[in-house]
Design a protein around this motif. Structure first.
Motif, PDB file in Angstrom:
ATOM      1  N   ALA A 230       0.817  -1.214   0.000  1.00  0.00           N
ATOM      2  CA  ALA A 230       0.000   0.000   0.000  1.00  0.00           C
ATOM      3  C   ALA A 230       0.853   1.266   0.000  1.00  0.00           C
ATOM      4  CB  ALA A 230      -0.931   0.003   1.206  1.00  0.00           C
ATOM      5  N   GLY A 231       2.164   1.120   0.154  1.00  0.00           N
ATOM      6  CA  GLY A 231       3.055   2.277   0.161  1.00  0.00           C
ATOM      7  C   GLY A 231       3.117   2.981   1.504  1.00  0.00           C
ATOM      8  N   LYS A 232       2.575   2.373   2.543  1.00  0.00           N
ATOM      9  CA  LYS A 232       2.592   2.997   3.868  1.00  0.00           C
ATOM     10  C   LYS A 232       3.888   2.704   4.624  1.00  0.00           C
ATOM     11  CE  LYS A 232      -2.409   2.948   4.474  1.00  0.00           C
ATOM     12  NZ  LYS A 232      -3.534   2.438   5.249  1.00  0.00           N
ATOM     13  N   LEU A 233       4.566   1.641   4.234  1.00  0.00           N
ATOM     14  CA  LEU A 233       5.801   1.246   4.901  1.00  0.00           C
ATOM     15  C   LEU A 233       6.927   1.274   3.869  1.00  0.00           C
ATOM     16  CD1 LEU A 233       6.500   0.308   7.794  1.00  0.00           C
ATOM     17  CD2 LEU A 233       6.277  -2.023   7.013  1.00  0.00           C
ATOM     18  N   ASP A 234       8.015   1.993   4.198  1.00  0.00           N
ATOM     19  CA  ASP A 234       9.141   2.138   3.273  1.00  0.00           C
ATOM     20  C   ASP A 234      10.004   0.876   3.338  1.00  0.00           C
ATOM     21  OD1 ASP A 234      11.061   3.072   1.575  1.00  0.00           O
ATOM     22  OD2 ASP A 234      11.983   4.442   3.028  1.00  0.00           O
ATOM     23  N   ALA A 235      10.160   0.217   2.203  1.00  0.00           N
ATOM     24  CA  ALA A 235      10.914  -1.033   2.166  1.00  0.00           C
ATOM     25  C   ALA A 235      12.409  -0.790   2.351  1.00  0.00           C
ATOM     26  CB  ALA A 235      10.662  -1.763   0.846  1.00  0.00           C
ATOM     27  N   ALA A 236      12.894   0.410   2.014  1.00  0.00           N
ATOM     28  CA  ALA A 236      14.324   0.700   2.137  1.00  0.00           C
ATOM     29  C   ALA A 236      14.722   0.997   3.578  1.00  0.00           C
ATOM     30  CB  ALA A 236      14.686   1.889   1.251  1.00  0.00           C
ATOM     31  N   ALA A 237      13.797   1.520   4.378  1.00  0.00           N
ATOM     32  CA  ALA A 237      14.109   1.884   5.761  1.00  0.00           C
ATOM     33  C   ALA A 237      13.981   0.681   6.686  1.00  0.00           C
ATOM     34  CB  ALA A 237      13.163   2.993   6.224  1.00  0.00           C
ATOM     35  N   THR A 238      14.583   0.801   7.868  1.00  0.00           N
ATOM     36  CA  THR A 238      14.491  -0.249   8.874  1.00  0.00           C
ATOM     37  C   THR A 238      13.090  -0.268   9.479  1.00  0.00           C
ATOM     38  OG1 THR A 238      16.821   0.111   9.402  1.00  0.00           O
ATOM     39  CG2 THR A 238      15.537  -1.147  10.986  1.00  0.00           C
ATOM     40  N   VAL A 239      12.546  -1.467   9.640  1.00  0.00           N
ATOM     41  CA  VAL A 239      11.204  -1.612  10.214  1.00  0.00           C
ATOM     42  C   VAL A 239      11.329  -1.689  11.737  1.00  0.00           C
ATOM     43  CG1 VAL A 239       9.133  -3.036  10.316  1.00  0.00           C
ATOM     44  CG2 VAL A 239      10.379  -2.795   8.166  1.00  0.00           C
ATOM     45  N   THR A 240      10.849  -0.637  12.410  1.00  0.00           N
ATOM     46  CA  THR A 240      10.870  -0.574  13.867  1.00  0.00           C
ATOM     47  C   THR A 240       9.441  -0.407  14.376  1.00  0.00           C
ATOM     48  OG1 THR A 240      11.117   1.815  13.859  1.00  0.00           O
ATOM     49  CG2 THR A 240      13.153   0.512  13.880  1.00  0.00           C
ATOM     50  N   GLN A 241       9.297  -0.367  15.692  1.00  0.00           N
ATOM     51  CA  GLN A 241       7.970  -0.171  16.282  1.00  0.00           C
ATOM     52  C   GLN A 241       7.393   1.182  15.861  1.00  0.00           C
ATOM     53  OE1 GLN A 241       7.721  -1.044  20.444  1.00  0.00           O
ATOM     54  NE2 GLN A 241       5.769  -0.059  20.708  1.00  0.00           N
ATOM     55  N   ASP A 242       8.225   2.219  15.868  1.00  0.00           N
ATOM     56  CA  ASP A 242       7.758   3.557  15.476  1.00  0.00           C
ATOM     57  C   ASP A 242       7.320   3.583  14.015  1.00  0.00           C
ATOM     58  OD1 ASP A 242       8.334   4.464  18.021  1.00  0.00           O
ATOM     59  OD2 ASP A 242      10.379   5.070  17.484  1.00  0.00           O
ATOM     60  N   ALA A 243       8.052   2.895  13.154  1.00  0.00           N
ATOM     61  CA  ALA A 243       7.689   2.856  11.736  1.00  0.00           C
ATOM     62  C   ALA A 243       6.362   2.144  11.524  1.00  0.00           C
ATOM     63  CB  ALA A 243       8.792   2.163  10.930  1.00  0.00           C
ATOM     64  N   LEU A 244       6.128   1.072  12.285  1.00  0.00           N
ATOM     65  CA  LEU A 244       4.868   0.327  12.164  1.00  0.00           C
ATOM     66  C   LEU A 244       3.681   1.147  12.679  1.00  0.00           C
ATOM     67  CD1 LEU A 244       6.106  -3.216  13.242  1.00  0.00           C
ATOM     68  CD2 LEU A 244       5.410  -2.511  10.960  1.00  0.00           C
ATOM     69  N   ILE A 245       3.885   1.942  13.729  1.00  0.00           N
ATOM     70  CA  ILE A 245       2.824   2.806  14.236  1.00  0.00           C
ATOM     71  C   ILE A 245       2.512   3.900  13.224  1.00  0.00           C
ATOM     72  CG2 ILE A 245       2.267   4.517  16.012  1.00  0.00           C
ATOM     73  CD1 ILE A 245       3.834   2.699  17.979  1.00  0.00           C
ATOM     74  N   ALA A 246       3.575   4.500  12.628  1.00  0.00           N
ATOM     75  CA  ALA A 246       3.379   5.550  11.623  1.00  0.00           C
ATOM     76  C   ALA A 246       2.662   5.015  10.389  1.00  0.00           C
ATOM     77  CB  ALA A 246       4.727   6.147  11.232  1.00  0.00           C
ATOM     78  N   ALA A 247       2.897   3.743  10.064  1.00  0.00           N
ATOM     79  CA  ALA A 247       2.259   3.138   8.894  1.00  0.00           C
ATOM     80  C   ALA A 247       0.828   2.700   9.174  1.00  0.00           C
ATOM     81  CB  ALA A 247       3.077   1.932   8.424  1.00  0.00           C
ATOM     82  N   GLY A 248       0.415   2.719  10.454  1.00  0.00           N
ATOM     83  CA  GLY A 248      -0.941   2.322  10.802  1.00  0.00           C
ATOM     84  C   GLY A 248      -1.093   0.828  11.020  1.00  0.00           C
ATOM     85  N   VAL A 249       0.008   0.103  11.061  1.00  0.00           N
ATOM     86  CA  VAL A 249      -0.054  -1.346  11.313  1.00  0.00           C
ATOM     87  C   VAL A 249      -0.352  -1.596  12.800  1.00  0.00           C
ATOM     88  CG1 VAL A 249       1.245  -3.515  11.241  1.00  0.00           C
ATOM     89  CG2 VAL A 249       1.514  -1.833   9.420  1.00  0.00           C
TER      90      VAL A 249
END
Length: 158
Positions: A87-106
């Protein structure tokens, strides 16, 4: 229109019921409290009181244990993470952290960390920094070319 002409819509407010003002009022005599006794008086708080008998909540044995050191993880399946990447909400190039998952709405709110579970299919090459991960999730992530870094010396669980 003037300030003295302002009023509520008809029927928007009702006058309060005046209790204890005679039998003809409909709320006279006992004033809506039923009949005589302790509950008809003011200042009564008798929830759980059994007339002097040991109350049920005190007769029953205590059970269970609350562990104050337990961890409450946000659990996320790989399929849900792949949906966010598609969906383009999570950047595949960046590291997936808890903050990134919250920002993406996961995830909706942070807890004691994130645990990655292996249900679903992961196609994207992602680098994870999480508190915990299942063995199947680690195998799927590394199979897709990604990596998993566990924070604070956590363990991979079955």
């Amino acid at each position: 229109m003037k300030l003295n002409e302002l009023s509520d819509n008809p029927g928007a407010s009702k006058d309060r019921m005046r209790v204890g003002r005679g039998i003809g009022s409909g709320k006279g005599k006992t004033g809506g409290r039923g009949v005589k006794g302790q509950k008809a008086r003011t200042g009564v708080a008798i929830k759980g009181f059994e007339g002097g008998q040991m109350p049920l909540h005190r007769r029953l044995p205590k059970r269970g244990f609350y562990n104050p050191f337990s961890t409450d993880y946000n659990e996320v399946n790989l399929g849900r993470i792949q949906q966010a990447v598609d969906a383009g909400k999570l950047d595949a190039a960046a590291t997936v952290t808890q903050d990134a998952l919250i920002a993406a709405g996961v995830l909706s709110k942070p807890r004691d960390g994130v645990k990655i579970l292996g249900q679903g299919e992961l196609k994207a090459k992602l680098a994870f920094e999480v508190a915990a991960a299942s063995k199947s999730a680690v195998a799927a992530i590394e199979g897709a070319g990604g990596s998993v870094k566990l924070l604070a010396g956590e363990q991979v669980s079955a």
